[in-house]
Motif scaffolding. Sequence first.
Motif, short mmCIF file in Angstrom:
data_model
loop_
_atom_site.label_atom_id
_atom_site.label_comp_id
_atom_site.label_asym_id
_atom_site.label_seq_id
_atom_site.Cartn_x
_atom_site.Cartn_y
_atom_site.Cartn_z
N HIS A 115 0.98 -1.19 -0.05
CA HIS A 115 -0.07 0.20 0.03
C HIS A 115 1.05 1.36 -0.05
O HIS A 115 0.65 2.21 -0.71
CB HIS A 115 -0.81 0.05 1.19
N GLY A 138 -7.77 -2.62 8.11
CA GLY A 138 -7.36 -2.94 9.21
C GLY A 138 -6.20 -2.36 9.98
O GLY A 138 -5.58 -2.55 10.87
N PHE A 166 -15.26 3.23 9.63
CA PHE A 166 -16.11 3.65 8.54
C PHE A 166 -17.54 2.54 8.32
O PHE A 166 -18.34 2.61 7.99
CB PHE A 166 -15.46 3.90 7.13
N PRO A 178 -18.72 -3.59 2.49
CA PRO A 178 -18.07 -2.45 3.49
C PRO A 178 -18.52 -1.19 2.79
O PRO A 178 -18.40 -0.72 1.73
CB PRO A 178 -16.54 -2.65 3.05
N GLY A 179 -19.20 -0.34 3.88
CA GLY A 179 -19.69 0.87 3.42
C GLY A 179 -19.05 2.11 3.41
O GLY A 179 -19.78 3.24 3.27
N GLY A 180 -17.67 1.92 3.69
CA GLY A 180 -17.02 3.18 3.57
C GLY A 180 -17.25 4.20 2.20
O GLY A 180 -17.56 5.29 2.49
N GLY A 267 -4.05 2.98 1.22
CA GLY A 267 -4.86 2.09 1.89
C GLY A 267 -6.46 2.50 1.22
O GLY A 267 -6.59 3.51 0.74
N VAL A 269 -9.04 3.79 2.71
CA VAL A 269 -9.84 5.12 2.95
C VAL A 269 -9.29 6.16 2.14
O VAL A 269 -9.78 7.29 2.05
CB VAL A 269 -9.80 5.14 4.54
N ASN A 272 -11.14 8.27 -0.36
CA ASN A 272 -12.00 9.25 0.10
C ASN A 272 -11.81 10.70 -0.18
O ASN A 272 -10.69 10.95 0.07
CB ASN A 272 -12.31 9.07 1.59
N THR A 299 -7.52 0.84 -2.81
CA THR A 299 -7.77 -0.49 -2.17
C THR A 299 -6.90 -1.59 -2.60
O THR A 299 -6.03 -1.51 -3.41
CB THR A 299 -9.42 -1.07 -2.56
N ASP A 300 -7.23 -2.83 -2.05
CA ASP A 300 -6.09 -4.07 -2.35
C ASP A 300 -5.93 -4.33 -3.88
O ASP A 300 -7.02 -4.25 -4.71
CB ASP A 300 -6.60 -5.25 -1.60
O1 KG4 Z 1 -7.09 -1.27 1.91
P1 KG4 Z 1 -8.21 -1.78 1.73
O2 KG4 Z 1 -8.89 -2.25 0.35
O3 KG4 Z 1 -8.40 -3.36 2.46
C1 KG4 Z 1 -7.63 -3.40 3.79
O4 KG4 Z 1 -6.23 -3.87 3.68
O5 KG4 Z 1 -8.10 -3.41 4.75
O6 KG4 Z 1 -9.28 -1.08 2.68
C2 KG4 Z 1 -10.89 -1.53 2.60
C3 KG4 Z 1 -11.22 -0.23 3.49
C4 KG4 Z 1 -12.77 -0.79 3.99
O7 KG4 Z 1 -12.85 -0.48 5.18
C5 KG4 Z 1 -13.66 0.46 3.09
O8 KG4 Z 1 -14.82 0.85 3.43
C6 KG4 Z 1 -12.54 1.49 2.95
O9 KG4 Z 1 -11.41 1.03 2.82
N1 KG4 Z 1 -12.83 2.63 1.86
C7 KG4 Z 1 -13.33 3.86 2.24
C8 KG4 Z 1 -13.49 4.45 0.95
N2 KG4 Z 1 -13.34 3.45 -0.01
C9 KG4 Z 1 -12.73 2.26 0.68
N3 KG4 Z 1 -13.66 4.39 3.11
C10 KG4 Z 1 -14.03 5.84 3.16
N4 KG4 Z 1 -14.10 6.35 1.83
C11 KG4 Z 1 -13.91 5.84 0.81
N5 KG4 Z 1 -14.16 6.33 -0.47
#
Ligand code: KG4
Length: 338
Positions: A115, A138, A166, A178-180, A267, A269, A272, A299-300
């Motif tokens: 990341h 995480g 989130f 996942p609701g972020g 990562g 978030v 956002n 994201t991943d």
């Molecule tokens: O990095 P990632 O894909 O997986 C991990 O390594 O955890 O992050 C996933 C996280 C989830 O909690 C998702 O809801 C959040 O990132 N996320 C967001 C947004 N897009 C993904 N949170 C806030 N706003 C966003 N636009």
Amino acid sequence: MKVLGIETSCDETGVAIYDSHQGLLSHGLHSQVDLHARYGGVIPELASRDHIQKILPLIDSVLTEAHLTLQDLDGIAYTAGPGLVGALLVGAMLGRSLAFALNKPAVAVHHMEGHLLAPMLETDPPTFPFVALLVSGGHTQLIQVKKIGEYVVLGDSVDDAVGEAFDKTAKLLGLAYPGGAQLEKLAAQGNPLRFRFPRPMLNRPGLDFSFSGLKTFAANTLRQTPLDATLHADIARAFQDAVVATLVAKCRRALQFTHWNTLVVAGGVSANTALREGLTKMLTQLGGRVYFPRSAFCTDNGAMIAYAGCQRLLAGEQVNLNVQVFPRWPLSDLKKIG
Ligand code: KG4
Ligand code: ZN
């Protein structure tokens, strides 16, 4: 050097090919979001089984897209942690076995290093040293990065990671897991003046984070306020504003502490928009610069693993035939490069 990157640490199967001369050649992703959504969270056993089903066709498709065969690869990089053990083992076993069969080196990549280095895949990448803000499902960490592998954790979450907060708040508001990203959309319709949520841990020194109280604050606000047409959007807005204000303030503190003016944010978030805008404004005020990955690589994904693995393979690092994965793996345990 052409490196195949494999990411299976959680609920995304990601595969990519990175070339040290030509950059990213191809990448593919299969998201398991729909598979887990009805359970409201990731079911580890289902995640592992789905990685097994999706990974070989994805590898075929990235090879075809890059006009390469397996024999053209110079090495294989796989995520070895942190993450879900069963899910990690799928990518690690496959990556290690493929490398053995091809008689090519394999390297174990730390998911969060992936990341952290994702902005290096962009055309105008950051230069070392920098402060990194890692915000995922995480992790919530501020890292002092001198170069690849030289990481000092300046701040960490004492409870829920920001992505987790989130997701839990989104669930309270009736949004699917996942609701972020959905919470962000809802917040865009909310009134910023209706509620003011606390800014956790800003009134004391240090760079640690705590976001679980914000989720509780959202739950209490929801319970204590009579329902109206904009209540959910207004709570989403207040929650997001509090998260962004807290992250911006902590990043400012970390930059002042290090006397550096480059910030890298990565990562899930980091996708956002409100966070991106808040951090960009703060860095402009400080006369510095902030770097983000493109949104597909927030994201991943496999591209970040192929990139990080390529840097480590170029530095001569490789794993032996023992396949090891690590559900927990401190970034500070990684070897320095160079
Ligand atoms: O990095 P990632 O894909 O997986 C991990 O390594 O955890 O992050 C996933 C996280 C989830 O909690 C998702 O809801 C959040 O990132 N996320 C967001 C947004 N897009 C993904 N949170 C806030 N706003 C966003 N636009
Ligand atoms: Zn991640």
